[in-house]
Design an enzyme around this catalytic site. Structure first.
Site, mmCIF file in Angstrom:
data_model
loop_
_atom_site.group_PDB
_atom_site.id
_atom_site.type_symbol
_atom_site.label_atom_id
_atom_site.label_comp_id
_atom_site.label_asym_id
_atom_site.label_seq_id
_atom_site.Cartn_x
_atom_site.Cartn_y
_atom_site.Cartn_z
ATOM 1 N N HIS A 15 -0.632 -5.965 4.980
ATOM 2 C CA HIS A 15 -1.953 -5.343 4.815
ATOM 3 C C HIS A 15 -2.901 -6.084 5.743
ATOM 4 O O HIS A 15 -3.121 -7.290 5.561
ATOM 5 C CB HIS A 15 -2.425 -5.466 3.366
ATOM 6 N N GLU A 196 7.134 -3.349 -7.906
ATOM 7 C CA GLU A 196 6.624 -4.714 -7.721
ATOM 8 C C GLU A 196 6.319 -5.217 -9.147
ATOM 9 O O GLU A 196 7.073 -6.010 -9.704
ATOM 10 C CB GLU A 196 5.363 -4.708 -6.852
#
Ligand code: HPA
Ligand code: ZN
Length: 335
Positions: A15, A196
Site C-alpha cells: 500500500h 487475513e
C-alpha cells in the site's frame, strides 16, 4: 548462501500510503500546515504498537492526512522505489486507497498523477517497472465503491486492477459483488484482501464471487483443507506479508508463521511488505527475516521469488526477462 534481501523479486502487496515513514510524515505536515496528532516522531512510533488490524488502520488513516498535493504523492512514491531498489525489487504492483483521499477533499487526479509520475521517474532512475491497483475500502458502502470506480474511469489506462482492503471482519467480499462485476466488465483485473483476519469463507467468496486473480494475505486458508486443494489446483497466488501478520497479531511471531507450511502444501505463496513504514521492514527485510525464522532453504526462497514474477500482471516478455534474471542470479550464487 543466497542473499534473499537482494534476490530479484516482484512486490505484489504494497500500500503506497503504508510507505509513509515518520520523518516524511513530519516534513509533509510542515510543508502543508497540517498538525499531526502525535507531536513527535517518538510519540508517533509509540502508536505503532498495534493489537489488531483496526488499531493499525486508525494510525494509517490518521498519518495520510499529511498527503495533500501531487508533489507529496510523487515524493512518497519515489521514496518507496528508492528504498526497494537496494532490496532486489524489479517490479512492483502498488495499491492505493482513493476513498481515503477523495473523502478528505482531494481530487482523483491529485493523488493519481503524483503516484503515476513517481512511478515513471522511478522506472527511469532505478529501472523498476510497476502497475497500480486501486483498492475499495470494504468498511465503506458498495455505493461508495461504485462511485469510486466511476471516478477512476477517466484514468482507466493507468490502473491495471481493483482490490479490496481495510477492515475485513464484518465486510465480506459478497458486499462488493456488483462493483467487481462492473470492474471486470470495464477490463480491470481483480484481487482482494481475504483470510487475513477474516475466515476462510471470505477466500472462497473472493474466488467465486469476485473472481480474483490473486488473494491478498490468504493465510487463514490453511484452516480449510478443501480450500487449500482448490488454491493449489488452480495455482491461485497468495500475497503473504509475514512482518505485517506479526505486527497485527495474525500470528504470534515469525517462527509460527504458516508460510513454510503453505509452501509445503504446494501453494503459490509470495512474500511482501504490506505497509513497510508501519510494520518494521521492506520486502527484502521480509524475505530475510522470514527465511531466518522458518529456516527456508535457498530453493524455497527462489521458488517464492519465481512465484512473485509468475503471479504478477506484467506482460509475458518482461516476465520471461525477469525470470531469466532470477535464474542467472541464483546460478551465480551457487557457483
Ligand atoms: N489489511 C487491510 N487493509 C489494509 C492493510 C491490510 O493489511 N494495509 C492497508 N490497508
Ligand atoms: Zn494489505
Amino acid at each position: 548462501m543466497l542473499d534473499s534481501r537482494a534476490l530479484p523479486k516482484a512486490e505484489l502487496h504494497l500500500h503506497i500510503e503504508g510507505t509513509l515513514e515518520p520523518e516524511m510524515l513530519f516534513t509533509l505536515a510542515e510543508r502543508n500546515g497540517v498538525k499531526p496528532k502525535y507531536p513527535t516522531i517518538e510519540a508517533l512510533r509509540k502508536a505503532y504498537d498495534f493489537t489488531d488490524l483496526q488499531s493499525f488502520l486508525d494510525v494509517y488513516y490518521e498519518g495520510m492526512r499529511v498527503l495533500r498535493t501531487t508533489e507529496d504523492f510523487r515524493d512518497l512514491t519515489i521514496a518507496y522505489f528508492e528504498r526497494v531498489s537496494t532490496q532486489g525489487v524489479r517490479h512492483a504492483e502498488l495499491f492505493f486507497d482513493p476513498q481515503a483521499h477523495l473523502d478528505r477533499g482531494l481530487g482523483f487526479e491529485t493523488f493519481l498523477d503524483g503516484i503515476w509520475e513517481g512511478a515513471r521517474e522511478a522506472e527511469r532512475r532505478f529501472g523498476i517497472t510497476s502497475h497500480l491497483i486501486m483498492c475499495f475500502l470494504r468498511d465503506l458502502s458498495a455505493q461508495s465503491a461504485m462511485a469510486t470506480l466511476d471516478a477512476a474511469l477517466p484514468y482507466r489506462e493507468r490502473i491495471v486492477g481493483v482490490g479490496l482492503d481495510s477492515a475485513e471482519v464484518g465486510n465480506p467480499p459478497t458486499k462488493f459483488a456488483t462493483v467487481f462485476d462492473r470492474a471486470r466488465a470495464e477490463g480491470f483485473l481483480t484481487v482482494a484482501h481475504a483470510g487475513e483476519e477474516g475466515p476462510p469463507e471470505f477466500i472462497w467468496e473472493a474466488l467465486d464471487v469476485l473472481h480474483v486473480a490473486r488473494v491478498d494475505h490468504g493465510v487463514r486458508c490453511i484452516e480449510d483443507q478443501q480450500l487449500v486443494d482448490r488454491l493449489r489446483r488452480q495455482r491461485v497466488p497468495l500475497t503473504v506479508c509475514p512482518l505485517s501478520n506479526v505486527r497485527l497479531r495474525v500470528v504470534p511471531d515469525l517462527a509460527h508463521h504458516p508460510l513454510k507450511r503453505m509452501l509445503d502444501l504446494g501453494l503459490v505463496a509470495t512474500i511482501n511488505s504490506d505497509d513497510p513504514a508501519y510494520f518494521g521492514g521492506y520486502v527484502g527485510d521480509n524475505f530475510f527475516q522470514t527465511a531466518a525464522a522458518l529456516k527456508l532453504s535457498d530453493e524455497e526462497l527462489v521458488t517464492v521469488a519465481r512465484n512473485s514474477f509468475e503471479a504478477s500482471f506484467i506482460d509475458d516478455v518482461s516476465k520471461r526477462r525477469y525470470l531469466k534474471e532470477l535464474e542467472s542470479a541464483t546460478d551465480a550464487a551457487r557457483a
